[in-house]
Design an enzyme around this catalytic site. Structure first.
Site, mmCIF file in Angstrom:
data_model
loop_
_atom_site.group_PDB
_atom_site.id
_atom_site.type_symbol
_atom_site.label_atom_id
_atom_site.label_comp_id
_atom_site.label_asym_id
_atom_site.label_seq_id
_atom_site.Cartn_x
_atom_site.Cartn_y
_atom_site.Cartn_z
ATOM 1 N N ASP A 101 0.835 -1.201 0.000
ATOM 2 C CA ASP A 101 0.000 0.000 0.000
ATOM 3 C C ASP A 101 0.872 1.254 0.000
ATOM 4 O O ASP A 101 2.043 1.211 0.392
ATOM 5 C CB ASP A 101 -0.885 0.044 1.255
ATOM 6 C CG ASP A 101 -1.897 -1.085 1.274
ATOM 7 O OD1 ASP A 101 -2.190 -1.638 0.197
ATOM 8 O OD2 ASP A 101 -2.372 -1.424 2.373
HETATM 9 N N1 URA Z 1 -1.325 -5.747 4.126
HETATM 10 C C1 URA Z 1 -1.780 -4.487 4.088
HETATM 11 O O1 URA Z 1 -2.799 -4.170 4.674
HETATM 12 N N2 URA Z 1 -1.091 -3.576 3.371
HETATM 13 C C2 URA Z 1 0.057 -3.864 2.721
HETATM 14 O O2 URA Z 1 0.672 -2.979 2.113
HETATM 15 C C3 URA Z 1 0.530 -5.185 2.779
HETATM 16 C C4 URA Z 1 -0.195 -6.105 3.485
#
Ligand code: URA
Length: 227
Positions: A101
């Protein structure tokens, strides 16, 4: 391309390591031993060998990046810049091996080797990804056994997760899938909220802690072979 860069690109080690290979007279270019790390090669024409083995120019690239926040794993930039901007050349054919993310940091693999990417993301082997998770509230330990058995998400049971308590509001969480916002959603399930997220390993491959945020390096032969 410089000889030391070419060897590093072909996974013979870091620039420092390949310079010692060159000094040790193990590199031959067009039949001549070359000891100058800065020798300029014509990679389309020169024949280069190390320890008697000719190098076939590696077209596959495997980058390990320490992803910073506020960069997106995307080919089409929108609100945030793409992590691809942090790489030396912006290849169009690169895959993110498990996206992170925009507000997540840490270990990100980027490659143009589709099979490698597929093996990690969808292979038969259980490749667990480990995250360092900072939380808003103290982690409720009563959820540990549920997480270890596999909680429901998207109407199906997740693979058993591994949980390690670091501090009241910090855990290490290892998961077998890579679903959208998976860690954040798992922490919601545990009545908590993620305030900081960093991926620290994928299978046996650990984030190289010498990489500052936004820095990258090529994977070594040994690291590629882990998958
Ligand atoms: N889980 C999440 O919520 N975000 C990420 O970036 C990776 C795993």
């Amino acid at each position: 391309m410089r000889l030391d860069k070419y060897l590093a690109h072909n996974n013979y080690g870091t620039r420092k390591e390949v310079r010692s290979i060159i000094k040790e007279k193990r590199v031959i270019v067009n039949g001549e031993v070359v000891t100058n790390a800065g020798e300029i090669l014509n990679i389309n024409e020169d024949e280069i060998s190390v320890d008697g083995l000719t190098i076939n120019y590696v077209e596959n690239v495997y980058y390990m990046m320490n992803k910073p926040q506020n960069y997106e794993c995307t080919h089409i930039e929108d609100k945030y810049p793409s992590v691809l901007e942090l790489l030396p050349t912006n290849h169009k054919d690169l895959f993110f091996v498990g996206r992170l993310d925009v507000d997540t940091e840490g270990l990100l693999l980027i490659t143009n080797d589709g099979q490698f990417s597929h093996r990690i993301a969808h292979g038969n082997k259980d490749i667990y990804k480990t995250y360092y998770v900072g939380l808003k509230d103290t982690f409720d330990k009563t959820f540990i056994s549920e997480l270890q058995q596999g909680i429901p998400l998207d109407g199906e049971l997740l693979k058993p997760a591994k949980v390690e308590i670091v501090e009241d509001k910090v855990i290490l969480l290892s998961i077998g899938e890579g679903k959208y916002h998976q860690v954040k959603r798992m922490m919601h399930y545990c009545n908590n909220e993620v305030t900081y997220l960093k991926r620290i390993s994928i299978g046996n491959l650990k984030l190289d802690e010498s990489l500052n945020l936004g820095e990258y390096r090529m994977l070594t032969h040994e690291e590629i072979a882990l998958f």
